[in-house]
Design a protein around this motif. Structure first.
Motif, PDB file in Angstrom:
ATOM      1  N   ASN A  36      -0.337  -2.798  -5.917  1.00  0.00           N
ATOM      2  CA  ASN A  36      -0.462  -1.641  -4.943  1.00  0.00           C
ATOM      3  C   ASN A  36      -2.231  -1.945  -4.722  1.00  0.00           C
ATOM      4  O   ASN A  36      -2.849  -1.782  -5.536  1.00  0.00           O
TER       5      ASN A  36
ATOM      6  N   ARG B 253      -4.169  -0.030  -2.968  1.00  0.00           N
ATOM      7  CA  ARG B 253      -4.762   1.225  -3.094  1.00  0.00           C
ATOM      8  C   ARG B 253      -5.019   1.522  -4.805  1.00  0.00           C
ATOM      9  O   ARG B 253      -5.867   2.218  -4.864  1.00  0.00           O
ATOM     10  N   ASP B 254      -4.690   0.821  -5.793  1.00  0.00           N
ATOM     11  CA  ASP B 254      -4.961   0.861  -6.880  1.00  0.00           C
ATOM     12  C   ASP B 254      -6.048  -0.301  -7.455  1.00  0.00           C
ATOM     13  O   ASP B 254      -6.721   0.015  -8.565  1.00  0.00           O
TER      14      ASP B 254
ATOM     15  N   GLN C 262       8.482   1.458  -0.435  1.00  0.00           N
ATOM     16  CA  GLN C 262       8.617   1.376  -1.687  1.00  0.00           C
ATOM     17  C   GLN C 262      10.042   0.784  -2.257  1.00  0.00           C
ATOM     18  O   GLN C 262      10.312  -0.210  -3.122  1.00  0.00           O
TER      19      GLN C 262
ATOM     20  N   SER D 239      -2.164   0.347   7.623  1.00  0.00           N
ATOM     21  CA  SER D 239      -3.078   1.165   7.144  1.00  0.00           C
ATOM     22  C   SER D 239      -4.631   0.553   7.244  1.00  0.00           C
ATOM     23  O   SER D 239      -4.744  -0.685   7.272  1.00  0.00           O
TER      24      SER D 239
ATOM     25  N   ASP E  44       1.073  -1.096   0.128  1.00  0.00           N
ATOM     26  CA  ASP E  44       0.170  -0.004   0.110  1.00  0.00           C
ATOM     27  C   ASP E  44       0.818   1.412  -0.039  1.00  0.00           C
ATOM     28  O   ASP E  44       0.565   2.411   0.529  1.00  0.00           O
ATOM     29  N   SER E  45       2.088   1.076  -0.587  1.00  0.00           N
ATOM     30  CA  SER E  45       3.101   2.314  -0.660  1.00  0.00           C
ATOM     31  C   SER E  45       2.497   3.393  -1.238  1.00  0.00           C
ATOM     32  O   SER E  45       1.750   3.248  -2.289  1.00  0.00           O
ATOM     33  N   THR E  46       2.932   4.674  -1.000  1.00  0.00           N
ATOM     34  CA  THR E  46       2.451   5.935  -1.546  1.00  0.00           C
ATOM     35  C   THR E  46       3.754   6.544  -1.716  1.00  0.00           C
ATOM     36  O   THR E  46       4.435   7.055  -1.210  1.00  0.00           O
TER      37      THR E  46
END
Length: 464
Positions: free
Chosen positions: A233, A235-236, A215, A289, A207-209
């Protein structure tokens, strides 16, 4: 009806996605019925959409600032609280108004089948202590306790005691350390030699940003492998929401979100079809998260079936793990409960780039070697206890709802109740009869150590 002493102002915070129609909320209704002298405020945080979390936090602070204590009422979802509650708590933690909660008492009333309910309670305690709140005695109920006379009596006694603690400000000392992030920046070096994947599929979920230690750790693991590693990811992914606890999946593993987002298809087509699974996340508060919690909760569409059986599973984690041991407990339990093999957790907490490189290389090497060799470590207490708990619950009261669980447990021979093992029962019965003979009993206990290792002698006999 009981009395809770001096009237107080109490805020109940509902954590179930089902809101007022949840089993947990019936405990709140019962509390208000049995202790009507108190002034109650109510708010639901588990059934609100993500885009309303700011308004929800504002309402919560307005209510919480005017009460003597805050009591969360929530079911246990996969070792912790529902992802919707995690999302709410992380918003509270980052709010400029968090100081308004300092000094207030806080507790948790949870409902579950007692699967990792202790980590759910510990998580909330650690979180509210970070907010400067004071932890009060909590209550972990079975889903049906309120339907039993003894269960109701216990709950009323707990509430009477709780209100007394609030009135007299009987708070314990903080138990958990606040998680402090370090300034270390990981600078990986290229691997001296890449590890051959030997036909094994490796999937990294993160879940890296943006640019981050996490990352960099993910990229370093990918370069350590001689072959293609898939990285997704989370989140995508199109994930429309957290688990709703509707139990619709119990009949045929069809999630209520199916056809509305891509989670179930991704999990079945990609995650289940990998050999080695690496989960990568950043510590936020006292877990990862809320997106990771949402991901884990949504895997429940496979119910109590170990859908990741036989896989090698490890973690890359950025952030302070040592200050919150419950993170490690939940993470290391997940692979074994899934009947997979736990490879370990690699973190950047040590602050040494070269050591981190070596650990990542070692993780890759072990993962591939274990996968090729089919190695699964013996199960520990968490997995053994979970399997027996699920076995008993699915055979009993949950069988009606969880049809696919029952089918799997029956086909896999997991209904291994002691009373069904006739040979063992006859052997034990015979030994019990022998034990009743005084001379035999004396010999048994005198030579117990020899008797215990006797079956193992044939392993060490010299063969011609």
């Amino acid at each position: 009806m009981m009395t809770g002493g001096i009237p107080m102002r109490v805020l109940f915070v509902g954590g179930s996605p089902k809101g007022e129609t949840s089993v947990t909320w019936q405990y709140v209704r019962y509390a208000m019925q049995e202790f009507p002298e108190h002034d109650y405020s109510l708010i639901q945080v588990g059934n609100r959409s993500e885009n309303k979390v700011d308004a929800l936090c504002s309402d919560f602070f307005d209510m919480a600032s005017a009460v003597d204590a805050v009591i969360f009422a929530s079911p246990v979802y996969y070792c912790l609280l529902p992802s919707q509650v995690h999302r709410f708590l992380q918003a509270v933690m980052s709010s400029d108004r968090r100081g308004e909660l300092k000094g207030k008492g806080c507790s948790l009333v949870s409902t579950s089948i007692h699967f990792f309910d202790h980590t759910a309670h510990d998580f909330l305690r650690a979180t509210i202590e970070d907010l400067g709140m004071n932890w009060l005695e909590s209550f972990s109920a079975d889903m049906e306790d309120l339907l039993r006379r003894r269960g109701r009596a216990n709950f009323k006694f707990y509430l009477s005691s709780l209100f007394g603690q609030i009135n007299e400000s009987q708070f314990g000392d903080p138990l958990y350390l606040k998680a402090d992030m370090t300034e270390f920046r990981y600078e990986p070096a290229p691997p001296e030699a890449r590890v051959a994947m030997q036909g094994k599929k490796i999937l990294i979920l993160s879940d890296s940003t943006g640019s981050s230690n996490l990352q960099s750790m993910v990229d370093r693991l990918i370069t350590a492998c001689e072959g293609q590693v898939e990285h997704v990811n989370i989140r995508d992914l199109d994930i429309r929401g957290g688990c709703l606890g509707c139990l619709q999946c119990g009949y045929d593993n069809t999630c209520v979100y199916e056809g509305k987002d891509e989670f179930t298809a991704f999990f079945d087509d990609v995650v289940i079809n990998t050999d080695i699974l690496i989960l990568a996340g950043t510590v936020e508060g006292h877990f990862l998260s809320w997106k990771w919690k949402e991901f884990l909760d949504r895997t429940f569409f496979h119910n109590h079936v170990p859908s990741l059986m036989g896989k090698q599973m490890g973690y890359l984690v950025s952030g302070p793990m040592r200050s919150s041991p419950l993170i490690r407990e939940v993470l290391q339990s997940f692979p074994s409960i899934q009947s997979g093999n736990y490879l370990g957790v690699i973190t950047d907490e040590g602050g040494n780039s070269s050591a981190l490189d070596a650990q990542i290389d070692g993780l890759v090497g072990r993962a591939i070697a274990n996968s090729v060799g089919g190695y699964i470590a013996p199960q520990k207490f968490q997995a053994v206890g979970a399997q027996k708990l699920f076995r008993d619950e699915v055979w009993g009261r949950l069988r009606f709802v969880f049809r696919m669980d029952h089918k799997f447990y029956k086909n896999m021979g997991l209904y291994d109740f002691p009373q069904s093992k006739w040979k063992q029962r006859l052997k034990v019965r015979f030994m019990v009869l022998l034990r009743g003979i005084p001379p035999v009993r004396k010999d048994i206990y005198k030579n117990m150590r020899k008797h215990m290792i006797a079956p193992y002698r044939k392993l060490f006999e010299t063969k011609d």
